[in-house]
Design an enzyme around this catalytic site. Structure first.
Site, short mmCIF file in Angstrom:
data_model
loop_
_atom_site.label_atom_id
_atom_site.label_comp_id
_atom_site.label_asym_id
_atom_site.label_seq_id
_atom_site.Cartn_x
_atom_site.Cartn_y
_atom_site.Cartn_z
CG ASN A 12 -1.80 1.04 1.50
OD1 ASN A 12 -1.96 1.80 0.69
ND2 ASN A 12 -2.36 1.47 3.00
CD1 TRP A 13 3.68 1.01 -2.65
CD2 TRP A 13 3.93 2.54 -4.84
NE1 TRP A 13 4.68 0.68 -3.09
CE2 TRP A 13 5.00 1.63 -4.36
CE3 TRP A 13 4.12 3.50 -6.05
CZ2 TRP A 13 5.82 1.03 -5.87
CZ3 TRP A 13 4.97 2.96 -6.73
CH2 TRP A 13 5.75 2.70 -6.71
CE LYS A 14 -0.23 3.09 4.88
NZ LYS A 14 0.26 3.25 6.38
CG HIS A 98 -5.50 1.73 5.19
ND1 HIS A 98 -5.39 2.58 5.94
CD2 HIS A 98 -4.71 0.79 5.04
CE1 HIS A 98 -4.45 2.30 6.42
NE2 HIS A 98 -3.83 1.34 5.69
CD GLU A 100 -2.79 5.83 6.88
OE1 GLU A 100 -2.91 5.33 5.67
OE2 GLU A 100 -2.38 4.85 7.48
CD GLU A 168 -3.48 -2.65 7.55
OE1 GLU A 168 -2.46 -2.58 7.35
OE2 GLU A 168 -4.18 -1.76 7.04
N GLY A 174 2.42 1.78 10.61
CA GLY A 174 3.19 3.29 10.27
C GLY A 174 4.44 3.22 11.88
CB SER A 213 4.98 -1.99 12.11
OG SER A 213 4.98 -1.06 12.60
N GLY A 234 2.68 -0.82 4.39
CA GLY A 234 3.26 0.19 3.75
C GLY A 234 4.43 0.54 3.44
N GLY A 235 4.94 1.00 4.46
CA GLY A 235 6.12 1.52 3.97
C GLY A 235 6.92 1.09 3.85
#
Ligand code: PEP
Length: 251
Positions: A12-14, A98, A100, A168, A174, A213, A234-235
Protein backbone atom coordinates in the site's frame (compact mmCIF):
# COMPACT_ATOMS: atom_id res chain seq x y z
CA UNK A 1 0.31 -20.02 6.78
CA UNK A 2 -2.21 -22.29 5.10
CA UNK A 3 -1.25 -24.82 2.45
CA UNK A 4 -4.49 -24.31 0.56
CA UNK A 5 -4.59 -20.51 0.31
CA UNK A 6 -1.99 -18.91 -1.97
CA UNK A 7 -0.29 -16.19 0.10
CA UNK A 8 -0.80 -12.56 -0.93
CA UNK A 9 1.70 -9.81 -0.24
CA UNK A 10 0.10 -6.43 -0.87
CA UNK A 11 1.95 -3.12 -0.94
CA UNK A 12 0.00 0.00 0.00
CA UNK A 13 1.86 3.04 -1.25
CA UNK A 14 -0.68 5.39 0.35
CA UNK A 15 -0.21 9.01 -0.88
CA UNK A 16 3.34 8.36 -2.03
CA UNK A 17 4.71 8.03 -5.53
CA UNK A 18 5.31 10.15 -8.62
CA UNK A 19 6.02 8.77 -12.08
CA UNK A 20 9.66 8.16 -11.26
CA UNK A 21 8.64 5.72 -8.50
CA UNK A 22 7.39 3.30 -11.19
CA UNK A 23 11.01 2.15 -11.49
CA UNK A 24 10.45 0.34 -8.17
CA UNK A 25 7.76 -1.78 -9.84
CA UNK A 26 10.11 -2.60 -12.71
CA UNK A 27 12.83 -3.53 -10.19
CA UNK A 28 10.46 -5.68 -8.14
CA UNK A 29 9.19 -7.48 -11.22
CA UNK A 30 12.79 -8.21 -12.21
CA UNK A 31 13.59 -9.65 -8.76
CA UNK A 32 10.44 -11.79 -8.80
CA UNK A 33 11.25 -13.13 -12.25
CA UNK A 34 14.51 -14.58 -10.89
CA UNK A 35 12.55 -16.90 -8.55
CA UNK A 36 12.10 -20.44 -9.77
CA UNK A 37 8.50 -20.41 -8.55
CA UNK A 38 6.42 -17.45 -7.34
CA UNK A 39 6.02 -17.66 -3.55
CA UNK A 40 2.85 -15.57 -3.46
CA UNK A 41 0.54 -13.29 -5.38
CA UNK A 42 2.26 -9.89 -5.34
CA UNK A 43 0.09 -6.80 -5.47
CA UNK A 44 1.04 -3.12 -5.43
CA UNK A 45 -1.58 -0.46 -4.70
CA UNK A 46 -0.09 2.84 -5.88
CA UNK A 47 -1.93 6.17 -5.87
CA UNK A 48 -4.75 6.23 -8.45
CA UNK A 49 -2.70 8.47 -10.77
CA UNK A 50 -0.18 5.65 -11.25
CA UNK A 51 -2.49 2.67 -11.69
CA UNK A 52 -2.49 2.57 -15.48
CA UNK A 53 1.27 3.14 -15.98
CA UNK A 54 1.99 0.76 -13.07
CA UNK A 55 0.09 -1.98 -14.92
CA UNK A 56 2.35 -1.61 -17.92
CA UNK A 57 5.49 -1.90 -15.73
CA UNK A 58 4.18 -4.79 -13.65
CA UNK A 59 4.83 -7.70 -15.99
CA UNK A 60 2.99 -10.92 -15.28
CA UNK A 61 4.28 -11.36 -11.73
CA UNK A 62 2.73 -8.27 -10.09
CA UNK A 63 -0.91 -7.21 -9.98
CA UNK A 64 -1.99 -3.63 -9.41
CA UNK A 65 -4.72 -2.43 -7.06
CA UNK A 66 -6.45 0.77 -5.96
CA UNK A 67 -6.54 2.21 -2.44
CA UNK A 68 -10.21 3.17 -2.30
CA UNK A 69 -13.34 3.28 -4.46
CA UNK A 70 -16.75 4.89 -4.36
CA UNK A 71 -19.79 2.71 -3.77
CA UNK A 72 -21.55 3.97 -6.89
CA UNK A 73 -20.70 3.33 -10.53
CA UNK A 74 -20.75 6.98 -11.63
CA UNK A 75 -22.33 10.31 -10.78
CA UNK A 76 -21.88 13.65 -9.08
CA UNK A 77 -19.06 12.72 -6.69
CA UNK A 78 -16.26 15.14 -7.44
CA UNK A 79 -12.83 13.73 -6.72
CA UNK A 80 -14.00 10.15 -6.27
CA UNK A 81 -13.20 7.06 -8.32
CA UNK A 82 -15.53 4.15 -8.99
CA UNK A 83 -14.55 0.51 -8.87
CA UNK A 84 -15.37 0.28 -12.57
CA UNK A 85 -12.86 3.08 -13.28
CA UNK A 86 -10.18 1.23 -11.31
CA UNK A 87 -10.95 -1.90 -13.30
CA UNK A 88 -10.78 0.08 -16.54
CA UNK A 89 -7.33 1.38 -15.53
CA UNK A 90 -6.13 -2.20 -14.96
CA UNK A 91 -6.65 -2.75 -11.21
CA UNK A 92 -7.41 -6.27 -10.00
CA UNK A 93 -7.81 -5.44 -6.29
CA UNK A 94 -8.89 -2.47 -4.19
CA UNK A 95 -8.21 -1.72 -0.53
CA UNK A 96 -11.42 -0.67 1.25
CA UNK A 97 -11.93 0.53 4.81
CA UNK A 98 -8.27 1.22 5.54
CA UNK A 99 -8.05 2.72 9.03
CA UNK A 100 -6.65 5.95 7.59
CA UNK A 101 -9.86 6.36 5.59
CA UNK A 102 -12.02 5.27 8.52
CA UNK A 103 -10.29 8.02 10.56
CA UNK A 104 -9.66 10.77 7.98
CA UNK A 105 -12.91 10.36 6.02
CA UNK A 106 -15.12 8.93 8.79
CA UNK A 107 -15.90 5.81 6.73
CA UNK A 108 -18.34 3.49 8.48
CA UNK A 109 -18.70 -0.28 8.27
CA UNK A 110 -21.81 0.07 6.11
CA UNK A 111 -19.97 2.34 3.66
CA UNK A 112 -17.11 -0.16 3.55
CA UNK A 113 -19.64 -2.91 2.84
CA UNK A 114 -21.16 -0.85 -0.01
CA UNK A 115 -17.70 -0.20 -1.48
CA UNK A 116 -16.88 -3.92 -1.23
CA UNK A 117 -20.08 -4.77 -3.11
CA UNK A 118 -19.24 -2.19 -5.79
CA UNK A 119 -15.77 -3.70 -6.19
CA UNK A 120 -17.15 -7.22 -6.56
CA UNK A 121 -19.73 -5.99 -9.09
CA UNK A 122 -16.87 -4.43 -11.09
CA UNK A 123 -14.93 -7.71 -10.94
CA UNK A 124 -12.27 -6.40 -8.56
CA UNK A 125 -11.36 -8.12 -5.30
CA UNK A 126 -11.86 -5.87 -2.27
CA UNK A 127 -9.21 -6.08 0.47
CA UNK A 128 -11.44 -5.27 3.43
CA UNK A 129 -9.50 -3.76 6.34
CA UNK A 130 -10.42 -4.10 9.99
CA UNK A 131 -8.52 -3.44 13.21
CA UNK A 132 -8.78 -2.08 16.72
CA UNK A 133 -7.22 1.13 18.00
CA UNK A 134 -4.83 1.37 20.94
CA UNK A 135 -7.51 2.15 23.50
CA UNK A 136 -9.66 -0.78 22.36
CA UNK A 137 -6.65 -3.11 22.58
CA UNK A 138 -5.74 -1.86 26.06
CA UNK A 139 -9.29 -2.25 27.35
CA UNK A 140 -9.40 -5.89 26.21
CA UNK A 141 -12.05 -5.30 23.51
CA UNK A 142 -9.93 -5.90 20.42
CA UNK A 143 -11.57 -9.15 19.31
CA UNK A 144 -15.14 -7.88 19.84
CA UNK A 145 -14.38 -4.68 17.91
CA UNK A 146 -12.77 -6.51 14.99
CA UNK A 147 -15.55 -9.10 14.75
CA UNK A 148 -18.14 -6.36 14.74
CA UNK A 149 -16.24 -4.62 11.90
CA UNK A 150 -16.13 -7.96 10.04
CA UNK A 151 -19.88 -8.41 10.39
CA UNK A 152 -20.60 -4.82 9.39
CA UNK A 153 -18.14 -4.50 6.50
CA UNK A 154 -18.38 -7.81 4.63
CA UNK A 155 -21.26 -8.21 2.17
CA UNK A 156 -23.77 -10.88 3.23
CA UNK A 157 -24.57 -12.33 -0.15
CA UNK A 158 -21.17 -13.45 -1.43
CA UNK A 159 -21.37 -16.18 -4.06
CA UNK A 160 -17.81 -17.41 -3.87
CA UNK A 161 -14.33 -16.54 -2.87
CA UNK A 162 -14.55 -12.86 -3.78
CA UNK A 163 -12.87 -11.01 -0.92
CA UNK A 164 -9.65 -10.65 1.06
CA UNK A 165 -9.66 -9.53 4.70
CA UNK A 166 -6.78 -7.55 6.24
CA UNK A 167 -6.37 -7.36 10.00
CA UNK A 168 -4.49 -4.16 10.76
CA UNK A 169 -4.29 -3.03 14.37
CA UNK A 170 -4.44 0.76 14.02
CA UNK A 171 -1.74 1.26 16.68
CA UNK A 172 0.69 -0.90 14.66
CA UNK A 173 0.33 1.00 11.36
CA UNK A 174 3.41 3.07 10.62
CA UNK A 175 4.56 2.99 14.25
CA UNK A 176 7.10 0.17 14.29
CA UNK A 177 4.94 -1.55 16.92
CA UNK A 178 3.75 -5.10 16.21
CA UNK A 179 1.40 -7.26 18.32
CA UNK A 180 2.84 -10.39 19.92
CA UNK A 181 2.75 -13.54 17.82
CA UNK A 182 0.16 -15.01 20.18
CA UNK A 183 -2.07 -11.92 19.86
CA UNK A 184 -1.92 -12.10 16.04
CA UNK A 185 -2.60 -15.84 16.23
CA UNK A 186 -5.60 -15.33 18.51
CA UNK A 187 -7.07 -12.56 16.34
CA UNK A 188 -6.62 -14.39 13.03
CA UNK A 189 -8.24 -17.53 14.46
CA UNK A 190 -11.20 -15.45 15.70
CA UNK A 191 -11.51 -13.84 12.25
CA UNK A 192 -11.35 -17.23 10.53
CA UNK A 193 -14.11 -18.59 12.77
CA UNK A 194 -16.25 -15.50 12.10
CA UNK A 195 -15.72 -15.84 8.34
CA UNK A 196 -16.72 -19.51 8.38
CA UNK A 197 -19.83 -18.63 10.40
CA UNK A 198 -20.74 -15.87 7.94
CA UNK A 199 -19.66 -17.40 4.62
CA UNK A 200 -19.72 -21.16 5.19
CA UNK A 201 -16.97 -23.06 3.38
CA UNK A 202 -15.89 -19.91 1.50
CA UNK A 203 -14.86 -18.51 4.87
CA UNK A 204 -12.21 -21.21 5.05
CA UNK A 205 -10.75 -20.11 1.73
CA UNK A 206 -10.76 -16.35 2.32
CA UNK A 207 -7.22 -14.97 2.65
CA UNK A 208 -6.64 -13.08 5.93
CA UNK A 209 -3.68 -10.70 5.75
CA UNK A 210 -1.82 -9.17 8.66
CA UNK A 211 -0.84 -5.49 8.34
CA UNK A 212 1.04 -3.13 10.64
CA UNK A 213 4.78 -2.40 10.57
CA UNK A 214 5.58 -5.61 8.69
CA UNK A 215 9.16 -5.73 7.42
CA UNK A 216 11.65 -8.40 6.42
CA UNK A 217 12.94 -8.66 10.00
CA UNK A 218 9.54 -9.74 11.40
CA UNK A 219 7.68 -11.17 8.39
CA UNK A 220 8.98 -14.75 8.58
CA UNK A 221 7.56 -15.20 12.09
CA UNK A 222 4.26 -13.47 11.31
CA UNK A 223 3.71 -15.29 8.00
CA UNK A 224 4.16 -18.64 9.73
CA UNK A 225 1.08 -18.15 11.92
CA UNK A 226 -1.70 -20.58 11.01
CA UNK A 227 -4.39 -18.19 9.76
CA UNK A 228 -2.09 -15.49 8.41
CA UNK A 229 -2.28 -15.79 4.62
CA UNK A 230 -0.08 -12.87 3.72
CA UNK A 231 0.61 -9.25 4.54
CA UNK A 232 -0.58 -5.73 3.81
CA UNK A 233 2.54 -3.60 3.85
CA UNK A 234 2.81 0.18 3.89
CA UNK A 235 6.23 1.77 4.45
CA UNK A 236 8.23 -1.32 3.53
CA UNK A 237 6.52 -1.59 0.13
CA UNK A 238 7.89 1.65 -1.29
CA UNK A 239 11.32 0.28 -2.14
CA UNK A 240 11.50 -2.86 -4.28
CA UNK A 241 14.39 -4.22 -2.20
CA UNK A 242 12.48 -3.89 1.12
CA UNK A 243 9.30 -5.35 -0.34
CA UNK A 244 11.11 -8.22 -2.04
CA UNK A 245 12.87 -8.85 1.30
CA UNK A 246 9.46 -9.62 2.84
CA UNK A 247 8.43 -11.88 -0.05
CA UNK A 248 11.71 -13.75 0.27
CA UNK A 249 10.85 -14.76 3.85
CA UNK A 250 7.80 -16.79 2.78
CA UNK A 251 8.62 -20.44 3.42
C1 PEP B 1 -0.74 0.01 5.89
O1 PEP B 1 -0.66 1.11 5.37
O2 PEP B 1 -1.72 -0.69 5.64
C2 PEP B 1 0.35 -0.44 6.75
C3 PEP B 1 0.27 -1.62 7.31
O3 PEP B 1 1.40 0.43 6.92
P1 PEP B 1 2.82 0.07 7.60
O4 PEP B 1 3.29 -1.23 7.01
O5 PEP B 1 3.69 1.23 7.24
O6 PEP B 1 2.59 -0.05 9.07
Amino acid sequence: MSETITPLIVGNWKMNGLGEQLSEITALSKELSKLEKQKCKTIICPPATLIRPACSKAGDNIMIGGQNCHAEISGAHTGDISAQMLKDAGAKYVIVGHSERRTDCFETDSQVKAKSKAAIAANIIPIICVGENEEQRKSGNAIDIVLSQINGSIPDDLKGNEIVVAYEPVWAIGTGLVPSISDIDEMHLAIRQALVKKLGENGDKTPILYGGSMKSSNSAQILEIAHVNGGLVGGASLKASDFFGIIATIK
